[in-house]
Design a protein around this motif. Structure first.
Motif, PDB file in Angstrom:
ATOM      1  N   ASN A 332       3.478 -13.542  -2.824  1.00  0.00           N
ATOM      2  CA  ASN A 332       2.342 -12.723  -2.374  1.00  0.00           C
ATOM      3  C   ASN A 332       1.128 -13.573  -2.005  1.00  0.00           C
ATOM      4  O   ASN A 332       0.281 -13.149  -1.221  1.00  0.00           O
ATOM      5  CB  ASN A 332       1.980 -11.694  -3.439  1.00  0.00           C
ATOM      6  CG  ASN A 332       2.991 -10.557  -3.487  1.00  0.00           C
ATOM      7  OD1 ASN A 332       3.699 -10.304  -2.506  1.00  0.00           O
ATOM      8  ND2 ASN A 332       3.060  -9.865  -4.614  1.00  0.00           N
ATOM      9  N   LYS A 337       3.816 -11.788   4.981  1.00  0.00           N
ATOM     10  CA  LYS A 337       4.157 -10.355   4.884  1.00  0.00           C
ATOM     11  C   LYS A 337       5.272  -9.969   5.841  1.00  0.00           C
ATOM     12  O   LYS A 337       5.262  -8.882   6.389  1.00  0.00           O
ATOM     13  CB  LYS A 337       2.919  -9.471   5.136  1.00  0.00           C
ATOM     14  CG  LYS A 337       1.617  -9.921   4.493  1.00  0.00           C
ATOM     15  CD  LYS A 337       1.613  -9.751   3.014  1.00  0.00           C
ATOM     16  CE  LYS A 337       0.314 -10.238   2.395  1.00  0.00           C
ATOM     17  NZ  LYS A 337       0.548 -10.867   1.087  1.00  0.00           N
ATOM     18  N   ASP A 358       4.902  -7.915  -1.437  1.00  0.00           N
ATOM     19  CA  ASP A 358       4.185  -7.286  -0.328  1.00  0.00           C
ATOM     20  C   ASP A 358       4.682  -7.893   0.983  1.00  0.00           C
ATOM     21  O   ASP A 358       4.312  -9.017   1.343  1.00  0.00           O
ATOM     22  CB  ASP A 358       2.687  -7.546  -0.515  1.00  0.00           C
ATOM     23  CG  ASP A 358       1.830  -6.771   0.478  1.00  0.00           C
ATOM     24  OD1 ASP A 358       2.356  -5.864   1.145  1.00  0.00           O
ATOM     25  OD2 ASP A 358       0.621  -7.080   0.571  1.00  0.00           O
ATOM     26  N   ALA A 359       5.539  -7.174   1.691  1.00  0.00           N
ATOM     27  CA  ALA A 359       6.080  -7.666   2.961  1.00  0.00           C
ATOM     28  C   ALA A 359       6.635  -6.497   3.755  1.00  0.00           C
ATOM     29  O   ALA A 359       6.873  -5.415   3.210  1.00  0.00           O
ATOM     30  CB  ALA A 359       7.178  -8.697   2.713  1.00  0.00           C
ATOM     31  N   LYS A 388      -0.331  -3.946   8.500  1.00  0.00           N
ATOM     32  CA  LYS A 388      -0.020  -2.716   7.779  1.00  0.00           C
ATOM     33  C   LYS A 388      -0.360  -1.456   8.555  1.00  0.00           C
ATOM     34  O   LYS A 388       0.094  -0.375   8.203  1.00  0.00           O
ATOM     35  CB  LYS A 388      -0.766  -2.724   6.441  1.00  0.00           C
ATOM     36  CG  LYS A 388      -0.179  -3.758   5.486  1.00  0.00           C
ATOM     37  CD  LYS A 388      -0.798  -3.646   4.123  1.00  0.00           C
ATOM     38  CE  LYS A 388      -0.134  -4.631   3.173  1.00  0.00           C
ATOM     39  NZ  LYS A 388      -0.831  -4.602   1.870  1.00  0.00           N
TER      40      LYS A 388
ATOM     41  N   LYS B 404       7.012  -0.009   4.024  1.00  0.00           N
ATOM     42  CA  LYS B 404       7.728  -1.238   3.679  1.00  0.00           C
ATOM     43  C   LYS B 404       9.216  -0.907   3.799  1.00  0.00           C
ATOM     44  O   LYS B 404       9.660   0.150   3.342  1.00  0.00           O
ATOM     45  CB  LYS B 404       7.390  -1.600   2.232  1.00  0.00           C
ATOM     46  CG  LYS B 404       8.161  -2.770   1.647  1.00  0.00           C
ATOM     47  CD  LYS B 404       8.160  -2.716   0.112  1.00  0.00           C
ATOM     48  CE  LYS B 404       6.946  -3.434  -0.479  1.00  0.00           C
ATOM     49  NZ  LYS B 404       7.045  -3.573  -1.969  1.00  0.00           N
TER      50      LYS B 404
END
Lengths: 415, 415
Positions: A332, A337, A358-359, A388, B404
């Protein structure tokens, strides 16, 4: 100086016509574009040869020259790519849901085109026809700005597509080409808020960084992948070797390749010599931290910048970690990401990794190389988003749409 | 100078904890926040009084002072607002779809928090608790930067929420407040790409413009509404009067109010005097084009800038058009892509308007005033997006999420 506002105005005008075009008509026009590519092979190859002749002057490496080179077969593949887009369902017009609210209004959320899409990309000329056909299928006008190393190739490809549209009596400004490849004009494009609804950069980390710094147009960041394989203490080591080798060496130049290997300390002594032997078959250079290097006499000592480098080459960073928590923290902290994988037999470790990393794509017991619009089943791909907002991960046709609420009333006013 | 990076680091850290929090726990903490607001009424009112005392110095009009003023009842409404958010379904964790691809990978698209959300807003202190609770419910850390006119109110509200979190042993940096209201710090926030995943400005056209010009953080534009009512030749004039009056006068200061009236030439002679009489009941000032003014002796001559002005007041621009095409062209040229309405009995006119008008919400035979997250049935609203990326129209909890891909394999590598 080159004036992008004219292209912007033309694109906006064309986008209104495109937004109302039926799927059948769009498919007919895409077929004309595919045919036009095949019919103009000779001219396209001649233009491409000009780019290849300039390649040394432009400082283009042999590997990059190969990406730049068109052949008769590659032009046929571009045409097949367009026909593949024809075969995909058109998302435009779909009402995802519709409901009656308490006032008796029928409210529907409908998929509509984004409008005008700008794409800034590097080197490979096939991006020109891929991006043009995906944008066209989704009713978006597109402004393409390729790199100077593929200038003549991109220019003729767009001209061929435009002529196909013109011959059918359709506004050819649905697909436009920025014929000035200077940085100034690229920067102007990044701030063309009046005309561009979104900007998609496709290229290396340098381009993405510049776009992020400069753009006022909404951006979808794509493509940089500093990806990790974490080999847990409960991993099947045979599987871990197979997956690590695949993720690193099957195609190291792409964004879903792995760059760093993290190994739990309990299995480091057994695993590291084995994976090193496997990767040695491809002459992979290992950049290892202090604890890993004890098992890897052939490795180079890793520096801080290794953890954040996307090598895109036969190089891999290696680090021993105390725990899955340390692995997740490392990922992270340093990842971009994009795609991350854990190799484990342990149920709780797999869930923890899926939840906490978180990816865009998080894998259990599979190679990171699968992050791809075609592999995911989307039938096409305009890029892989690492941000995102709006779209995350491989972007297909759906990601090139926006929404509009359509509301049917019978005289309602708000009290 | 105030250092936002510290807030950014704290928010990022807190966001990791928040992302993993169960819905039950988030709801318990939201309930503590609601109770804390009620328990601290006296202190909150005292802080608000300081802002009111400074209002004249800050050049705040009487209308704006009313928006700024807190009362015991308004604090109770803020607490109810938080309890309303508790009652909403938590979108986080939902797997929208999951499928097996041709490689045998199980691929699921899961809703996850955006991460850290920045909000820059003006005047009304209730935005502080609304935004904080919506972000908290969706597992996002939030950094709030309110205007200087509500400084003391916002400051104490955030302190109260933070104390509620602290008392429960939870990282209070889930909700943070920017205690420097200078433009410099706001600009710094707009470029805090390392820590902010998205920036949502809530305020007037000036703020939105500044954010668009300055921000490198991904932005969701909200709120400016230069909205139109188009009265078609086949409209029921009684209904058209009712809807126009409602859209203009029911609450003229909000973004979904109408600003321009377009009338088909065939009904202008009959309709304009009637609507003028109705709007005169609220002393609405009409700014009419040459053809409209012939029927509106009391009107002011419209200037070019009237077509693009969001009055947010008892003023309405009026224009006669030759056709629905002219109406649609006018709207697409001057609107802010917020809310647009046609009044008509004609089926083809209604479909044409729905298809061709470019806006977040397009209405047939209903007031533009309905564009609202509560009215649409989302249960809450963080703002109304007027951009095409990520979210368009009223934004509820869903719009505060990203996705995600979670992928379950059993040793797959890419061939």
């Amino acid at each position: 100086m080159f004036d992008l506002t004219v292209l912007g105005q033309q694109a906006k005008k064309s986008s209104r016509q495109l937004a109302l075009m039926s799927t059948t008509r769009k498919n007919e026009l895409l077929e004309l574009m595919a045919q036009a590519l095949l019919a103009n092979k000779t001219d396209i190859l001649a233009a491409n040869q000009k780019d290849l002749d300039n390649a040394s002057d432009n400082g283009i490496s042999a590997v990059m020259q190969d990406r730049l080179r068109l052949t008769s077969q590659r032009i046929e593949e571009m045409a097949s790519g367009i026909r593949q887009v024809i075969s995909l369902a058109d998302p435009i017009g779909e009402v995802e849901k519709m409901w009656k609210n308490t006032d008796g209004l029928m409210i529907g959320r409908q998929k509509v085109p984004l409008g005008v899409i700008g794409i800034i990309y590097e080197s490979r000329p096939n991006v020109t026809t891929d991006a043009a056909s995906l944008c066209f299928k989704t009713g978006n006008a597109v402004i393409l700005r390729g790199g100077k190393e593929a200038f003549y190739s991109n220019q003729i490809l767009v001209a061929v597509l435009q002529n196909a549209l013109k011959s059918a009596g359709v506004d050819e400004n649905a697909v436009q080409f920025v014929s000035d490849t200077s940085h100034d004009v690229a920067n102007q494009m990044m701030r063309l808020t009046e005309y561009l609804d979104v900007l998609i950069p496709r290229g290396g980390a340098g381009l993405i960084r510049r776009v992020k710094e400069t753009a006022t147009v909404p951006v979808i960041e794509t493509g940089t992948g500093n990806n990790h394989i974490y080999v847990d203490k409960d991993a099947q080591l045979e599987m871990a070797i197979k997956i690590t080798d695949n993720a690193k060496t099957q195609r190291p130049s792409v964004c879903n390749a792995a760059e760093t290997l993290l190994i739990h300390q309990d299995v480091a002594a057994e695993f590291l010599p084995k994976i090193a032997a496997k990767l040695a078959e491809h002459n992979v250079e290992l950049h290892a931290d202090k604890r890993a290097i004890a098992y890897l006499p052939q490795a180079v000592a890793a520096k801080e910048e290794d953890w954040s480098t996307e090598y895109l080459d036969y190089i891999m960073a290696v680090k021993v970690v105390d725990s899955i928590d340390e692995a997740i923290d490392h990922i992270n902290r340093y990842n971009t990401k994009h795609s991350e994988a854990i190799i484990t037999d342990n149920y709780f470790a797999s869930q923890k990794f899926l939840n906490e990393v978180d990816a865009a794509a998080v894998y259990v017991n599979a190679s990171t190389r699968f992050t791809d619009g075609f592999v995911f089943g989307f039938g096409a791909e305009i890029g892989i988003s690492t941000q995102k907002l709006h779209a995350r991960g491989p972007m297909g046709l759906e990601e090139l749409t926006s929404t509009k609420y359509i509301i049917y009333g019978d005289g309602q006013i708000r009290e």
